[in-house]
Design a protein around this motif. Structure first.
Motif, short mmCIF file in Angstrom:
data_model
loop_
_atom_site.label_atom_id
_atom_site.label_comp_id
_atom_site.label_asym_id
_atom_site.label_seq_id
_atom_site.Cartn_x
_atom_site.Cartn_y
_atom_site.Cartn_z
N VAL A 190 0.84 -25.39 -12.42
CA VAL A 190 0.96 -24.74 -11.12
C VAL A 190 -0.37 -24.06 -10.81
N SER A 191 -0.81 -24.12 -9.57
CA SER A 191 -2.01 -23.42 -9.09
C SER A 191 -1.58 -22.43 -8.02
N PHE A 192 -2.17 -21.24 -8.05
CA PHE A 192 -1.77 -20.22 -7.08
C PHE A 192 -2.85 -19.16 -6.98
N GLU A 193 -2.84 -18.44 -5.88
CA GLU A 193 -3.72 -17.29 -5.71
C GLU A 193 -3.11 -16.12 -6.50
N SER A 194 -3.91 -15.52 -7.36
CA SER A 194 -3.40 -14.41 -8.18
C SER A 194 -3.78 -13.05 -7.61
N PHE A 195 -4.75 -13.04 -6.68
CA PHE A 195 -5.10 -11.82 -5.95
C PHE A 195 -5.76 -12.23 -4.65
N TRP A 196 -5.41 -11.56 -3.57
CA TRP A 196 -6.00 -11.84 -2.26
C TRP A 196 -6.07 -10.56 -1.46
N GLU A 207 -5.52 -8.03 1.59
CA GLU A 207 -4.44 -7.79 2.54
C GLU A 207 -4.90 -6.74 3.55
N THR A 208 -4.82 -7.09 4.82
CA THR A 208 -5.18 -6.12 5.85
C THR A 208 -3.98 -5.77 6.73
N GLN A 209 -3.14 -6.74 7.00
CA GLN A 209 -1.98 -6.50 7.87
C GLN A 209 -0.71 -6.23 7.05
N HIS A 210 -0.43 -7.12 6.12
CA HIS A 210 0.79 -7.01 5.31
C HIS A 210 0.41 -6.51 3.93
N LEU A 211 1.31 -5.80 3.30
CA LEU A 211 1.03 -5.21 2.00
C LEU A 211 1.93 -5.78 0.91
N TRP A 212 2.28 -7.05 1.04
CA TRP A 212 3.21 -7.68 0.11
C TRP A 212 2.69 -7.60 -1.32
N LEU A 213 1.48 -8.07 -1.57
CA LEU A 213 0.92 -8.08 -2.91
C LEU A 213 0.63 -6.66 -3.39
N ARG A 214 0.06 -5.84 -2.54
CA ARG A 214 -0.27 -4.47 -2.93
C ARG A 214 0.98 -3.70 -3.33
N ASP A 215 2.08 -3.91 -2.62
CA ASP A 215 3.33 -3.23 -2.97
C ASP A 215 3.81 -3.64 -4.36
N ARG A 216 3.65 -4.90 -4.71
CA ARG A 216 4.11 -5.38 -6.01
C ARG A 216 3.16 -5.01 -7.14
N CYS A 217 1.88 -4.93 -6.84
CA CYS A 217 0.87 -4.69 -7.88
C CYS A 217 0.50 -3.22 -8.03
N LYS A 218 1.21 -2.35 -7.38
CA LYS A 218 0.89 -0.93 -7.51
C LYS A 218 1.73 -0.35 -8.64
N HIS A 219 1.06 0.13 -9.66
CA HIS A 219 1.72 0.71 -10.82
C HIS A 219 1.20 2.13 -10.95
N GLY A 220 1.87 3.07 -10.30
CA GLY A 220 1.34 4.42 -10.19
C GLY A 220 0.17 4.38 -9.21
N THR A 221 -0.98 4.85 -9.64
CA THR A 221 -2.17 4.80 -8.79
C THR A 221 -3.07 3.64 -9.16
N VAL A 222 -2.65 2.82 -10.12
CA VAL A 222 -3.45 1.71 -10.62
C VAL A 222 -2.95 0.42 -10.00
N GLY A 223 -3.88 -0.48 -9.66
CA GLY A 223 -3.51 -1.80 -9.17
C GLY A 223 -3.36 -2.75 -10.35
N THR A 224 -2.13 -3.11 -10.68
CA THR A 224 -1.87 -4.01 -11.80
C THR A 224 -0.98 -5.15 -11.33
N CYS A 225 -1.52 -6.36 -11.34
CA CYS A 225 -0.72 -7.55 -11.01
C CYS A 225 -0.35 -8.23 -12.32
N LEU A 226 0.93 -8.34 -12.58
CA LEU A 226 1.43 -8.91 -13.83
C LEU A 226 2.13 -10.23 -13.52
N TRP A 227 1.41 -11.34 -13.78
CA TRP A 227 1.94 -12.69 -13.57
C TRP A 227 2.47 -13.18 -14.92
#
Length: 149
Positions: free
Chosen positions: A94-100, A102-122
């Protein structure tokens, strides 16, 4: 005469100010992000290749259940940082964008926010690729495996 002009001016400013819509900007995101790709497959090893336009992170073999490949970065000045990954097993990929950005929607930022740290866990699981939603405390299935023939 001057008094009437001043009163009229102040009235006009107050009227215009009351009609100007307020634009609510989203709060700023973390300045540094940490991206994790975790092998949670029951049987097979996992080959991970992630990169951005400017930075090829290379190939990494996650052979064991629980192995974790990670990197971190700061979002560039223009806010255009983009990373994508290809995950591959002997039978599927599978190929996918793991970080992109966001200016209008905060879909990824909402999921990757762990306290004050940006952590994306795939996480690679048997049925697909999951992204940890830290706010909801759940893993969400985002991408299904594409099986090789």
């Amino acid at each position: 005469m001057i008094k009437n002009t001043v009163v009229f001016f102040l009235f006009t400013v107050a009227l215009v100010e009351a009609q100007v819509p307020r634009v609510a900007l989203p709060p700023p995101g973390p300045s540094r992000y940490y991206i994790h790709v975790v092998n949670w497959l029951s049987k097979l090893g996992l080959l991970v290749h992630c990169q951005s336009k400017d930075d090829d992170l290379g190939y990494h073999r996650l052979l064991n259940h629980g192995d974790d490949y990670q990197w971190n970065f700061k979002v560039n000045f223009w806010g255009t940082t983009l990373y994508w990954c290809k995950l591959e097993t002997p039978h599927a990929y599978v190929s996918f964008e793991s970080f992109w950005p966001e200016t209008q929607h905060l879909w990824l930022r909402d999921r990757c926010k762990h306290g004050t740290v940006g952590t994306c866990l795939w996480t690679a699981k048997d049925d697909g690729i999951y992204l940890r939603n830290f706010l909801a405390n759940v893993d969400e299935l985002i991408h299904k495996w594409i099986y090789k023939r």
